[in-house]
Motif scaffolding. Structure first.
Motif, PDB file in Angstrom:
ATOM      1  N   TYR A 196       0.814  -1.213   0.000  1.00 57.12           N
ATOM      2  CA  TYR A 196       0.000   0.000   0.000  1.00 57.12           C
ATOM      3  C   TYR A 196       0.853   1.271   0.000  1.00 57.12           C
ATOM      4  N   LYS A 214      -1.141   1.495  -4.069  1.00 57.69           N
ATOM      5  CA  LYS A 214      -2.115   0.514  -4.562  1.00 57.69           C
ATOM      6  C   LYS A 214      -3.410   0.622  -3.772  1.00 57.69           C
ATOM      7  N   GLU A 245      -7.006  -1.156  -2.355  1.00 57.87           N
ATOM      8  CA  GLU A 245      -7.378  -2.470  -1.833  1.00 57.87           C
ATOM      9  C   GLU A 245      -7.973  -3.397  -2.897  1.00 57.87           C
ATOM     10  N   PRO A 246      -8.868  -2.930  -3.789  1.00 59.99           N
ATOM     11  CA  PRO A 246      -9.395  -3.846  -4.825  1.00 59.99           C
ATOM     12  C   PRO A 246      -8.296  -4.407  -5.728  1.00 59.99           C
ATOM     13  N   ASP A 247      -7.278  -3.599  -6.012  1.00 59.65           N
ATOM     14  CA  ASP A 247      -6.171  -4.073  -6.851  1.00 59.65           C
ATOM     15  C   ASP A 247      -5.338  -5.124  -6.124  1.00 59.65           C
ATOM     16  N   ARG A 296      -7.361  -8.353  -6.018  1.00 51.65           N
ATOM     17  CA  ARG A 296      -7.355  -9.013  -7.327  1.00 51.65           C
ATOM     18  C   ARG A 296      -6.021  -9.726  -7.577  1.00 51.65           C
ATOM     19  N   ALA A 297      -4.918  -9.063  -7.250  1.00 51.67           N
ATOM     20  CA  ALA A 297      -3.589  -9.656  -7.470  1.00 51.67           C
ATOM     21  C   ALA A 297      -3.396 -10.919  -6.627  1.00 51.67           C
TER      22      ALA A 297
END
Length: 154
Positions: free
Chosen positions: A126, A130, A132-134, A137-138
């Motif tokens: 973070y 970045k 949180e949704p990214d 997803r990763a």
């Protein structure tokens, strides 16, 4: 002291990592899977197969527990003092009544932790901005690659 989000993490995550200290000063970290929230300042776990942790707590009641959501790389660390409540006592029965899992009959004792400090845990990912949704997803993609025949929630 325990916020609604802290309680959510404790209830959602299947593992809390418990740190204690052996009588000789050696650190001990052990995953536990039967955690539950007792009240706004107390969490607990059922002792099923934890002889080292219980032995350590009988000598030194200080404890720390970490809970992390592996998909968003966030969680909390809780520090406090623990008491071991043996099966067969009134207190054990009252605590067991708060537990909602299937492992209750296997619990030999319940460790009740009075939380004295609670801090957030956040991955350095973070720090780079970045969202949180990214991150979710990763990490979901990573777990899917590790277990291609399993279905993970998004």
């Amino acid at each position: 002291m325990l916020t609604p989000d802290m309680k959510r993490i404790i209830e959602e995550q299947l593992l809390g990592f418990v740190a204690t200290t052996a009588p000789d000063g050696t650190p001990n970290v052990s995953p536990k899977g039967a955690f539950f929230v007792v009240d706004d300042k107390t969490i607990a776990f059922g002792e099923i197969r934890s002889p080292g942790t219980i032995r350590n707590l009988r000598t030194n009641s200080r404890i720390e527990i970490n809970f992390v959501d592996p998909f968003v790389r966030k969680g909390y660390r809780f520090a406090g003092t623990a008491i071991v409540v043996e099966r067969g006592t009134d207190t054990f029965g009252a605590l067991l009544g708060r537990y909602r899992g299937a492992l209750g009959p296997r619990m030999r004792a319940i460790v009740a932790i009075t939380v004295t400090k609670a801090l957030p845990l956040t991955s350095p990912v973070y720090d780079d901005g970045k969202a949180e949704p990214d991150v979710r997803r990763a990490w979901t993609t990573r777990f899917r690659k590790l277990q291609p025949n399993e279905r993970f929630m998004e």
